[in-house]
Scaffold this active site. Structure first.
Site, PDB file in Angstrom:
ATOM      1  N   ASP A 164       4.684  66.184 -20.907  1.00 13.75           N
ATOM      2  CA  ASP A 164       4.596  68.084 -20.727  1.00 13.75           C
ATOM      3  C   ASP A 164       2.832  68.005 -20.353  1.00 13.75           C
ATOM      4  O   ASP A 164       2.378  68.984 -20.120  1.00 13.75           O
ATOM      5  CB  ASP A 164       4.503  69.142 -22.336  1.00 13.75           C
ATOM      6  CG  ASP A 164       3.862  68.388 -23.551  1.00 13.75           C
ATOM      7  OD1 ASP A 164       3.388  67.402 -23.505  1.00 13.75           O
ATOM      8  OD2 ASP A 164       3.909  68.622 -24.520  1.00 13.75           O
TER       9      ASP A 164
ATOM     10  N   HIS B 221       0.076  67.527 -25.867  1.00  8.51           N
ATOM     11  CA  HIS B 221      -0.372  68.541 -27.719  1.00  8.51           C
ATOM     12  C   HIS B 221      -1.362  67.389 -28.282  1.00  8.51           C
ATOM     13  O   HIS B 221      -0.122  66.624 -28.391  1.00  8.51           O
ATOM     14  CB  HIS B 221       0.792  69.544 -28.492  1.00  8.51           C
ATOM     15  CG  HIS B 221       1.293  70.114 -27.317  1.00  8.51           C
ATOM     16  ND1 HIS B 221       2.196  70.063 -26.702  1.00  8.51           N
ATOM     17  CD2 HIS B 221       1.062  72.087 -27.346  1.00  8.51           C
ATOM     18  CE1 HIS B 221       2.859  71.133 -25.620  1.00  8.51           C
ATOM     19  NE2 HIS B 221       1.904  72.454 -26.138  1.00  8.51           N
TER      20      HIS B 221
ATOM     21  N   ASP C 214       1.096  62.589 -25.023  1.00  5.51           N
ATOM     22  CA  ASP C 214       1.486  63.624 -25.277  1.00  5.51           C
ATOM     23  C   ASP C 214       0.524  65.397 -25.221  1.00  5.51           C
ATOM     24  O   ASP C 214      -0.556  65.064 -25.102  1.00  5.51           O
ATOM     25  CB  ASP C 214       2.275  64.688 -26.201  1.00  5.51           C
ATOM     26  CG  ASP C 214       3.081  65.956 -26.429  1.00  5.51           C
ATOM     27  OD1 ASP C 214       4.528  65.485 -26.288  1.00  5.51           O
ATOM     28  OD2 ASP C 214       2.723  66.927 -26.689  1.00  5.51           O
TER      29      ASP C 214
ATOM     30  N   HIS D 142       4.188  66.933 -34.375  1.00  2.00           N
ATOM     31  CA  HIS D 142       3.230  67.550 -35.306  1.00  2.00           C
ATOM     32  C   HIS D 142       4.214  67.819 -36.430  1.00  2.00           C
ATOM     33  O   HIS D 142       3.672  68.757 -37.325  1.00  2.00           O
ATOM     34  CB  HIS D 142       3.908  68.658 -34.473  1.00  2.00           C
ATOM     35  CG  HIS D 142       4.052  69.407 -33.243  1.00  2.00           C
ATOM     36  ND1 HIS D 142       1.864  69.669 -32.357  1.00  2.00           N
ATOM     37  CD2 HIS D 142       4.090  69.604 -32.141  1.00  2.00           C
ATOM     38  CE1 HIS D 142       1.430  69.191 -30.989  1.00  2.00           C
ATOM     39  NE2 HIS D 142       2.750  69.410 -31.278  1.00  2.00           N
TER      40      HIS D 142
END
Ligand SMILES: [Zn+2]
Length: 337
Positions: A245, A160, A158, A122
């Site tokens: 995740d 996200h 991931d 991120h």
């Protein structure tokens, strides 16, 4: 398999996000041990802080200075869920250094896993967010380019979207960024139509997947999108932003993958790398917040790279999210037409 890690990973404390806990580090290393017990040969390697040149290729010098200063002052925060402690600068530069080490191993022809925190995908050129300070995947990709690898692919599984990695390479045709992620979800980016800009058009590929997606949809993303594009791109190196995740038991994600799903992703990427003459994939730990699942997923990933066969996934077509991703990138890739 070479594993890069440093105890500093456990000293970084993000007081704004309890789930991105120091305990994730030993939990991930326990996955390495599990793979070793299953017979996978593992060589543990120490890491050095990432070279300044590689850090500055991915990040603005002023941003790097601000992180170092915050850490030196004992801590601070860069956004509402991303805090630094006294040891965070050291941990983050070593996490990026672990990723650089993984590239070194790949150049030697050996697969590698950087087991480190904080995660990175991120973080953009001049910002940290979402538990991430330095974008280790971006630093590793820039390091690989400085070592003469002209084409690098980053595959991000991931749960996200890796907005920071996408941002850093949005205008680049030398670093291909591919992601499958839950959508709508944090951080809100990663629409299929986000496909790169300028010379980088077509070199960003997003597969936003609905919550509760299972391995069947991911298999379609691999068979109908990731694998054909990687075959056509023919990278010299595949970096994997390996977050866990999207595991069914994760505390943040809402997907339904199992540890074995990640093993099959890993064996698929290892097979594609062999096929196109790329270095063995280098895996970089990103998210994954259920400690038991994290252990199992890391173990499955490492074991997956040792598999000699990969799953016979086929793309079935239709009107789902993978088809939307194919459509968005079809002007740029022969294999999607
Ligand atoms: Zn994540």
């Amino acid at each position: 398999m070479h594993v890069y890690s440093d105890p500093a990973s456990e000293r970084h404390v993000n007081s704004m996000a309890g789930v991105e806990a120091p305990e994730r580090f030993p939990a991930a290393l326990a996955g390495v041990e599990e793979a070793e017990r299953a017979g996978v040969p593992v060589e543990h390697r120490p890491c050095q802080p990432a070279p300044v040149d590689a850090l500055e290729a991915a990040h603005a010098p002023r941003y790097l200075e601000s992180l170092e200063e915050l850490s030196a002052r004992g801590g601070g925060y860069v956004d509402f869920d991303t805090a630094l402690s006294q040891d965070s600068w050291e941990a983050a530069t070593l996490a990026a250094g672990a990723a650089v080490g993984a590239v070194e191993s790949a150049l030697e022809g050996t697969g590698a896993f950087a087991i480190a925190r904080p995660p990175g995908h991120h973080a953009g050129r001049d910002y940290g967010m979402g538990f991430c300070l330095l974008n280790s995947a971006a630093v590793a990709a820039e390091y690989a380019r400085s070592r003469g690898l002209d084409k690098v692919a980053i595959l991000d599984w991931d749960v996200h979207h890796g907005n920071g990695t996408q941002d850093i390479f949005y205008g680049s045709e030398e670093v291909l960024y591919l992601s499958a992620h839950q959508s709508p979800f944090y951080p809100g980016t990663g629409d299929a139509r986000e496909a790169g800009e300028d010379r980088g058009k077509g070199f960003t590929g997003n597969v936003p997947l609905p919550g509760r997606s299972g391995e069947d949809l991911y298999a379609e993303a691999f068979a109908g999108f990731f694998v054909p594009i990687l075959r056509e791109f023919r990278p010299a190196l595949i970096l994997v932003s390996a977050g866990y995740d999207a595991h069914a038991d994760d505390l943040l994600g809402g997907m339904r993958l199992t540890a074995d799903s990640f093993g099959r992703f890993a064996s698929t990427l290892a097979a594609v790398a062999r096929e196109v003459g790329a270095a063995p994939p280098a895996f970089l730990l990103e998210g994954g917040y259920n400690l038991n699942a994290l252990t199992a997923c890391v173990a499955a990933t490492i074991k997956g790279t040792e598999e000699n066969s990969s799953p016979a996934w086929e793309y079935s077509g239709g009107a789902g999210p993978v088809e939307a991703a194919r459509k968005a990138l079809s002007p740029f890739w022969e294999c999607l037409r």
